[in-house]
Design an enzyme around this catalytic site. Structure first.
Site, PDB file in Angstrom:
ATOM      1  N   GLU A 127       2.912   7.281   3.938  1.00  0.00           N
ATOM      2  CA  GLU A 127       2.129   6.288   3.197  1.00  0.00           C
ATOM      3  C   GLU A 127       2.082   6.671   1.725  1.00  0.00           C
ATOM      4  O   GLU A 127       1.226   7.464   1.316  1.00  0.00           O
ATOM      5  CB  GLU A 127       0.690   6.232   3.750  1.00  0.00           C
ATOM      6  CG  GLU A 127       0.609   5.799   5.201  1.00  0.00           C
ATOM      7  CD  GLU A 127      -0.705   5.113   5.503  1.00  0.00           C
ATOM      8  OE1 GLU A 127      -0.664   4.022   6.076  1.00  0.00           O
ATOM      9  OE2 GLU A 127      -1.776   5.642   5.140  1.00  0.00           O
ATOM     10  N   SER A 176       0.667  -1.449   2.248  1.00  0.00           N
ATOM     11  CA  SER A 176       0.898  -2.884   1.990  1.00  0.00           C
ATOM     12  C   SER A 176       1.986  -3.489   2.869  1.00  0.00           C
ATOM     13  O   SER A 176       2.693  -4.406   2.455  1.00  0.00           O
ATOM     14  CB  SER A 176       1.195  -3.131   0.499  1.00  0.00           C
ATOM     15  OG  SER A 176       0.108  -2.697  -0.294  1.00  0.00           O
TER      16      SER A 176
HETATM   17  P1  PGA Z   1      -2.726  -1.164   3.550  1.00  0.00           P
HETATM   18  O1  PGA Z   1      -3.273   0.268   4.089  1.00  0.00           O
HETATM   19  O2  PGA Z   1      -1.829  -1.711   4.613  1.00  0.00           O
HETATM   20  O3  PGA Z   1      -3.956  -1.962   3.324  1.00  0.00           O
HETATM   21  O4  PGA Z   1      -1.973  -0.855   2.283  1.00  0.00           O
HETATM   22  C1  PGA Z   1      -2.452   1.109   4.849  1.00  0.00           C
HETATM   23  C2  PGA Z   1      -3.207   2.381   5.167  1.00  0.00           C
HETATM   24  O5  PGA Z   1      -3.924   2.877   4.303  1.00  0.00           O
HETATM   25  O6  PGA Z   1      -3.096   2.910   6.294  1.00  0.00           O
END
Ligand code: PGA
Length: 248
Positions: free
Chosen positions: A166, A210
């Protein structure tokens, strides 16, 4: 390997809201076998609710954090045995929001992963670089350092973890890593796992940041992207189901 799509609700939800969301997901799935394995990671107070709603369904559930300690005088902490009491299959450890806002170190994250495995709950170990680290050319070094700490702690159980790449700059920002950018880092992580376990192919390496109904298919088509860890889009049943469908 079947892909894994896990929702991370973060600090969102309510009894009524969760019930509506989960029921909409279950209704959307119907009796069909989903195109990917599915899980929802909820705030700890709602684990009993998820257990009641999801027991016997195609959707597993889990928590967003676990203590690195087994039990005792650790006010506010939740142990892996407690997660097990509510039949959690997964627990997220080392999410960048925990690392950033709660000072979690690589060593603490590794202890949590080790504790989770020892207690029979699969840790979803998050790694990822900040924008400054990416711009300084440190992406590989950062994710490898974060994963190395966990591999060191879990040793021969490395093939039992789930890893989530991530990039911090992509979380909740609407900026996704391109499929190529993500694949490049996933390949680095796979190579690192290969050196640590005889079964690197068993480890799901999820992408998170995202991921949404529109971009999921191109990310999930990459050879080393084995699923997604979904924040914002896991709060909408139709979007989450669309991401799951993209995994086929
Ligand atoms: P997001 O978060 O899909 O809202 O970017 C992903 C996460 O933090 O696990």
């Amino acid at each position: 390997m079947r892909k894994l799509i896990a929702g991370n609700w973060k600090m969102n939800g309510s009894l009524a809201g969760n019930e509506a969301l989960v029921k909409a997901m279950l209704a959307g799935l119907g009796n069909a076998v989903p195109a990917a394995d599915m899980a929802l990671c909820a705030p700890a107070p709602y684990l009993a609710q998820l257990q009641a709603l999801l027991q016997g369904s195609a959707i597993a559930w889990g928590a967003q954090d676990v203590s690195g300690h087994e039990q005792g005088a650790y006010t506010g902490e939740v142990s892996v045995a407690m997660l097990k009491d509510f039949a959690c299959r997964y627990v997220i450890v080392g999410h960048s929001e925990r690392r950033q806002y709660h000072g979690e170190t690589d060593v603490l994250v590794a202890a949590k992963a080790q504790r989770a495995l020892a207690g029979g709950v699969t840790p979803i170990v998050c790694v990822g670089e900040t924008l400054a680290e990416r711009e300084a050319g440190q992406t590989e070094a950062v994710v490898k350092r974060q994963l190395a700490a966990v591999i060191h702690a879990v040793a021969h159980c490395t093939s039992e973890i789930v890893v989530a790449y991530e990039p911090v700059w992509a979380i909740g920002t609407g900026k996704t890593a391109s499929p190529e950018q993500a694949q490049q880092v996933h390949a680095v992580l796979r190579a690192q796992l290969s050196a640590a376990t005889q079964h690197p192919e068993r480890v799901h390496i999820l992408y998170g940041g995202s991921m949404n109904a529109a971009n999921a298919a191109s990310l999930l088509a990459q050879p080393d992207i084995d699923g997604g860890l979904i924040g914002g889009a896991s709060l909408k049943a139709a979007d989450f189901l669309q991401i799951v469908a993209s995994a086929s």
